[in-house]
Design a protein around this motif. Structure first.
Motif, short mmCIF file in Angstrom:
data_model
loop_
_atom_site.label_atom_id
_atom_site.label_comp_id
_atom_site.label_asym_id
_atom_site.label_seq_id
_atom_site.Cartn_x
_atom_site.Cartn_y
_atom_site.Cartn_z
N THR A 221 -35.86 14.25 82.56
CA THR A 221 -36.51 15.10 81.56
C THR A 221 -36.87 16.44 82.19
N ILE A 222 -36.61 17.50 81.45
CA ILE A 222 -37.17 18.81 81.82
C ILE A 222 -38.26 19.09 80.80
N THR A 223 -39.49 19.09 81.25
CA THR A 223 -40.63 19.27 80.35
C THR A 223 -41.02 20.75 80.35
N ILE A 224 -40.94 21.35 79.18
CA ILE A 224 -41.20 22.78 79.08
C ILE A 224 -42.44 23.05 78.23
N SER A 225 -43.28 23.93 78.73
CA SER A 225 -44.43 24.37 77.93
C SER A 225 -44.83 25.77 78.40
N GLY A 226 -45.97 26.23 77.94
CA GLY A 226 -46.38 27.57 78.34
C GLY A 226 -47.77 27.89 77.83
N PHE A 227 -48.15 29.15 78.04
CA PHE A 227 -49.52 29.56 77.75
C PHE A 227 -49.69 30.26 76.40
N SER A 228 -48.57 30.73 75.84
CA SER A 228 -48.61 31.60 74.66
C SER A 228 -49.46 31.08 73.51
N LYS A 229 -49.22 29.84 73.11
CA LYS A 229 -49.83 29.34 71.89
C LYS A 229 -51.22 28.76 72.16
N TYR A 231 -53.34 29.49 74.47
CA TYR A 231 -54.36 30.47 74.86
C TYR A 231 -54.22 31.81 74.12
N SER A 232 -53.41 31.82 73.06
CA SER A 232 -53.24 33.02 72.23
C SER A 232 -52.84 34.26 73.04
N VAL A 233 -51.85 34.08 73.91
CA VAL A 233 -51.35 35.19 74.72
C VAL A 233 -49.82 35.24 74.66
N THR A 234 -49.28 35.34 73.45
CA THR A 234 -47.82 35.27 73.31
C THR A 234 -47.10 36.43 74.01
N GLY A 235 -47.82 37.54 74.21
CA GLY A 235 -47.20 38.71 74.85
C GLY A 235 -47.21 38.64 76.37
N TRP A 236 -47.87 37.66 76.94
CA TRP A 236 -47.91 37.57 78.40
C TRP A 236 -46.61 37.04 78.98
N ARG A 237 -45.95 36.21 78.20
CA ARG A 237 -44.68 35.61 78.62
C ARG A 237 -44.82 34.75 79.88
N ILE A 238 -45.70 33.80 79.82
CA ILE A 238 -45.81 32.86 80.94
C ILE A 238 -45.57 31.44 80.42
N GLY A 239 -44.52 30.84 80.94
CA GLY A 239 -44.21 29.45 80.59
C GLY A 239 -43.81 28.71 81.85
N TYR A 240 -43.39 27.46 81.70
CA TYR A 240 -42.98 26.71 82.89
C TYR A 240 -42.11 25.52 82.53
N ALA A 241 -41.39 25.06 83.56
CA ALA A 241 -40.54 23.87 83.42
C ALA A 241 -40.90 22.90 84.53
N LEU A 242 -41.08 21.63 84.16
CA LEU A 242 -41.31 20.58 85.14
C LEU A 242 -40.06 19.72 85.18
N ALA A 243 -39.56 19.47 86.37
CA ALA A 243 -38.37 18.63 86.47
C ALA A 243 -38.23 18.08 87.88
N GLU A 244 -37.57 16.96 87.98
CA GLU A 244 -37.24 16.31 89.25
C GLU A 244 -36.58 17.37 90.17
N LYS A 245 -36.70 17.19 91.50
CA LYS A 245 -36.41 18.34 92.37
C LYS A 245 -34.98 18.86 92.36
N ASN A 246 -33.98 18.00 92.15
CA ASN A 246 -32.61 18.54 92.08
C ASN A 246 -32.42 19.38 90.84
N LEU A 247 -32.98 18.89 89.72
CA LEU A 247 -32.91 19.67 88.49
C LEU A 247 -33.67 20.98 88.68
N THR A 248 -34.85 20.88 89.29
CA THR A 248 -35.67 22.08 89.50
C THR A 248 -34.94 23.11 90.35
N SER A 249 -34.24 22.66 91.40
CA SER A 249 -33.61 23.70 92.23
C SER A 249 -32.50 24.40 91.46
N ALA A 250 -31.83 23.70 90.54
CA ALA A 250 -30.81 24.36 89.71
C ALA A 250 -31.48 25.35 88.75
#
Ligand code: GLN
Length: 381
Positions: A221-229, A231-250
């Motif tokens: 699984t690649i779990t994706i989320s972020g801060f926009s919604k 914390y009401s900061v959609t213009g900041w453009r900060i999000g993230y992906a969590l994934a097992e390390k081989n997936l993450t390095s790709a």
């Protein structure tokens, strides 16, 4: 002269409606972003970060303190263990996380299973990465048709995109539904790429479940989320992906050459966001619950047919029966003549079903929603 890649999708209709809304001085219930301020504490944290000289690149895959906080939050809220050093990547919004994940996983011709209705980005995500989308329509009551879902999987399936709570229909996938999805992912060796950006905006005491927390899913699984919604900061453009390390390095490789990194001072401020007390999230839900009811009542009064969403901040409404226009024409009429902007349903469907729907957001001040309600009353059907 242009690449075939870009021939397969159009510019965002959501953002196009925002431009049209500005042109006609309409109330913008099209694009999902708050028209009220972000929390003061966050704004101060961002301003101080700039004054404290957090103004150069952070580490490409994200500032260390932010990755550590994200890892803690993932454990406590999502039930996912992700090593901050090798399994967390901070991106420019979850939009980039999704595109980077697709580019990291897809070979030309691989298939992507996507529930319909879907957030409009997933079409272009598939087109740019070379994936062939396989849409699986949800039922009228937003239920999963097990047979249709199973039939969508085959040897070419590489990813399944799971957006919960769902934009635009507000569905919150249950643990049982995730079990069904995860069994298929395991059987067909498929990676689930999630979009959990509305994970904290859930009503009626429903619970958010991350498919990455289920047995056998952590490493696929690649779990994706972020801060926009949240914390009401959609213009900041900060999000993230969590994934097992081989997936993450790709993912990190793609991310590095797409953007180098997310804005450093804002990453620093996001550490403050993740340290907010539990009451912040309770208040957030309470606030949006009130807005959900305001918009729902206004739409029903104006003649739309719709359901209360279980999560996120949109209502996907059926166009009143008496209206003889399709979604595109009706959305244009609404913005021009009534002064309310919404998104045509076809942005969220590959099938014809969207042609009878419009999506409205309630991520707006109560006054904005009240003004929209007054304008919608003028609708004569
Ligand atoms: N996610 C928001 C929406 O669905 C904003 C879309 C966008 O402009 N990126 O309206």
């Amino acid at each position: 002269m242009l690449s075939r890649r870009v021939e397969h999708f159009v510019e965002s209709v959501i953002r196009d409606m925002t431009r049209l809304s500005l042109k006609h001085d309409a109330v913008n219930l099209a694009q999902g972003f708050p028209d009220f301020p972000a929390p003061d504490e966050l704004k101060r944290a961002a301003a101080s970060a700039i004054m404290e000289d957090y103004n150069q690149y952070s580490i490409t895959w994200g500032a260390k303190d932010l990755r550590e906080e994200i890892s803690r939050k993932a454990r406590e809220y999502n039930g996912i263990e992700a090593d901050p050093e090798s399994e967390v990547t901070v991106t420019c919004g979850s939009t980039e996380a999704m595109m980077a994940s697709m580019l990291a996983l897809i070979n030309e011709g691989d298939e992507a299973v996507i529930f319909e209705p879907f957030y409009e980005n997933y079409g272009p995500d598939a087109a740019v990465s070379g994936a062939v989308p396989r849409f699986v329509p949800l039922g009228e009551d937003n239920s999963i048709d097990e047979e249709a879902l199973t039939a969508a999987f085959n040897k070419k399936t590489r990813v399944l995109i799971l957006n919960t709570p769902n934009n635009p229909c507000g569905k919150v996938f249950t643990r049982d539904e995730m079990k069904l999805i995860s069994d298929l992912c395991v059987d067909f060796d498929v990676v689930a790429v999630t979009d959990e950006i509305y994970e904290h905006i859930i009503y009626d005491k429903k619970r958010h479940v991350s498919i990455g927390s289920l047995d056998n899913m952590r490493d696929r699984t690649i779990t994706i989320s972020g801060f926009s919604k949240t914390y009401s900061v959609t213009g900041w453009r900060i999000g993230y992906a969590l994934a097992e390390k081989n997936l993450t390095s790709a993912i990190r490789k793609v991310h590095d050459f797409l953007t180098v990194g997310a804005p450093a001072p804002l990453q620093h401020a996001c550490v403050t966001a993740l340290r907010f007390p539990g009451s912040y999230y309770t208040e957030l839900v309470k606030m949006y619950d009130g807005k959900r009811k305001l918009l729902y009542d206004a739409l029903i009064k104006a003649g739309f047919k719709c359901k209360m969403p279980e999560g996120a901040y949109y209502i996907l409404a059926d166009i009143p029966q008496g209206v003889k226009m399709d979604d595109m024409a009706f959305a244009k009429y609404l913005v021009r003549e009534i002064g309310v902007a919404a998104v045509p349903g076809s942005s969220f469907y590959r099938s014809e079903a969207g042609k009878h729907k419009l999506r409205f957001t309630f991520s707006k001040k109560d006054e904005t929603l009240q003004e929209a309600a007054i304008r919608l009353e003028k609708l004569e059907i």
